[in-house]
Design a protein around this motif. Structure first.
Motif, short mmCIF file in Angstrom:
data_model
loop_
_atom_site.label_atom_id
_atom_site.label_comp_id
_atom_site.label_asym_id
_atom_site.label_seq_id
_atom_site.Cartn_x
_atom_site.Cartn_y
_atom_site.Cartn_z
N UNK A 184 53.77 23.76 -13.84
CA UNK A 184 55.22 23.91 -13.97
C UNK A 184 55.92 23.83 -12.62
N UNK A 185 55.28 24.37 -11.58
CA UNK A 185 55.89 24.35 -10.25
C UNK A 185 54.81 24.10 -9.22
N UNK A 186 54.72 22.88 -8.66
CA UNK A 186 53.69 22.60 -7.67
C UNK A 186 53.89 23.34 -6.35
N UNK A 206 53.90 27.32 -1.63
CA UNK A 206 55.27 27.72 -1.33
C UNK A 206 55.55 27.63 0.17
N UNK A 207 54.49 27.60 0.98
CA UNK A 207 54.62 27.57 2.44
C UNK A 207 54.75 26.16 2.98
N UNK A 260 45.01 26.92 -7.38
CA UNK A 260 45.33 27.68 -8.59
C UNK A 260 45.76 26.77 -9.73
N UNK A 261 45.22 27.03 -10.92
CA UNK A 261 45.60 26.26 -12.10
C UNK A 261 44.86 24.96 -12.26
N UNK A 262 44.03 24.60 -11.28
CA UNK A 262 43.29 23.33 -11.36
C UNK A 262 41.79 23.58 -11.40
#
Length: 313
Positions: A184-186, A206-207, A260-262
């Protein structure tokens, strides 16, 4: 949806899972992940596979692998360098791509400063040229995990990074490609690395200084992005070359990269060389003075390139 390339009955084929932990199914016919990326519909049905049967290999061999340097704020701060005004670009060779479980091969006669860089990798799903940033994610097929393995001594020796980034086996990718709708948000994903079980990187997308959207838009101003191309989006702090004292990968090590998520990409490290070549795994490691000199040269090379860009912008 999670897509994987596996070897089944002696041939590469596509395996599909609807979500983490779900049963895998074998794609009917002779479909490959490359076909799906290029626009073929994801087929329904197919024989069920257990997790043990769906052992992944390299998802696909990208046509072009774009790399981005200096894209994490914590890395820039760690190095004490100024922020780039634009993404710092390089490429990795298609021949450098390997899958999870395959070995990162090191020839000590070529490089003795091999470093890890876990990264979120973007898989392009549609041809794009000069795409606006607000439309950039529309051309993303999915995401995978990458390890931008780097020969720091070769980076320091050269004015560009083809050798330092493009050696055979220096771009592990996988273990799966997760379709874009699942992420949803890379810009909200944890990025971590373990070497021999020790966590050495623990960051977040996010960084990023330049987001996935902005990287796609920027690259497409200069190059045509094509289905299957991969963008490596940079790495957080914690690379071995910038530790005190610096560290380098050695034959016998194991690197695990996670986004994360992969999933988790795991690669052993071994000695490279043709059959009959001498085993260089026992070569003496570089001295602290050698390591400090190489790190300083690498920093100077990158700083020089950044200054050259600034002088022409």
């Amino acid at each position: 949806m999670r897509l994987s390339t596996i070897v089944h009955d002696g041939r590469r084929t596509l395996a599909i899972a609807e979500g983490p932990g779900d049963t895998w199914r074998l794609a009917p016919g002779n479909l490959h992940l490359e076909d799906i990326i290029a626009g073929a519909p994801i087929p329904a049905g197919g024989a069920s596979l257990t997790a043990d049967e769906a052992v992944p290999v390299l998802p696909h061999r990208p046509g072009t692998i774009f790399g981005i340097g200096l894209n994490y704020l914590d890395t820039i701060t760690e190095m004490g360098w100024p922020r780039p005004k634009a993404p710092y670009l390089f490429t990795k060779l298609s021949s450098s791509a390997i899958g999870t479980g395959e070995a990162i091969a090191i020839d000590a006669a070529v490089t003795r400063r091999v470093d890890w860089e876990t990264e979120l990798a973007v898989v392009i799903g549609a041809e794009a040229r000069d795409i606006p940033e607000d439309k950039a994610l529309d051309v993303v097929f999915g995401y995978t995990v990458a390890n931008d393995v780097s020969a720091r001594d070769l980076q320091a020796d050269d004015a560009q990074w083809v050798r330092g980034k493009g050696l055979d086996t220096f771009c592990p990718l996988g273990p799966v490609v997760v379709t874009a709708d699942e992420i949803k948000d890379p810009q909200a994903l944890a990025v971590r690395t373990w070497v021999n079980g020790e966590k050495v990187q623990d960051g977040t997308t996010a960084d990023m200084l330049f987001s996935v959207r902005s990287l796609i838009a920027y690259l497409s101003r200069f190059f045509t992005l094509r289905p299957g191309d991969v963008i490596l989006t940079g790495t957080p702090s914690g690379c071995g070359d910038f530790m005190d004292p610096p560290r380098a990968l050695r034959p016998g090590d194991t690197v695990m990269s996670e986004v994360e998520g992969i999933g988790r990409l795991v690669n052993p490290v071994r000695v490279a060389g043709e059959q009959g070549a001498p085993d260089r795994s026992t070569a003496d490691p570089p001295s602290p003075a050698d390591r400090a000199s190489t790190q300083a040269s690498t920093q100077a090379s990158m700083q020089s390139s950044i200054q050259a860009f600034r002088s022409t912008s």
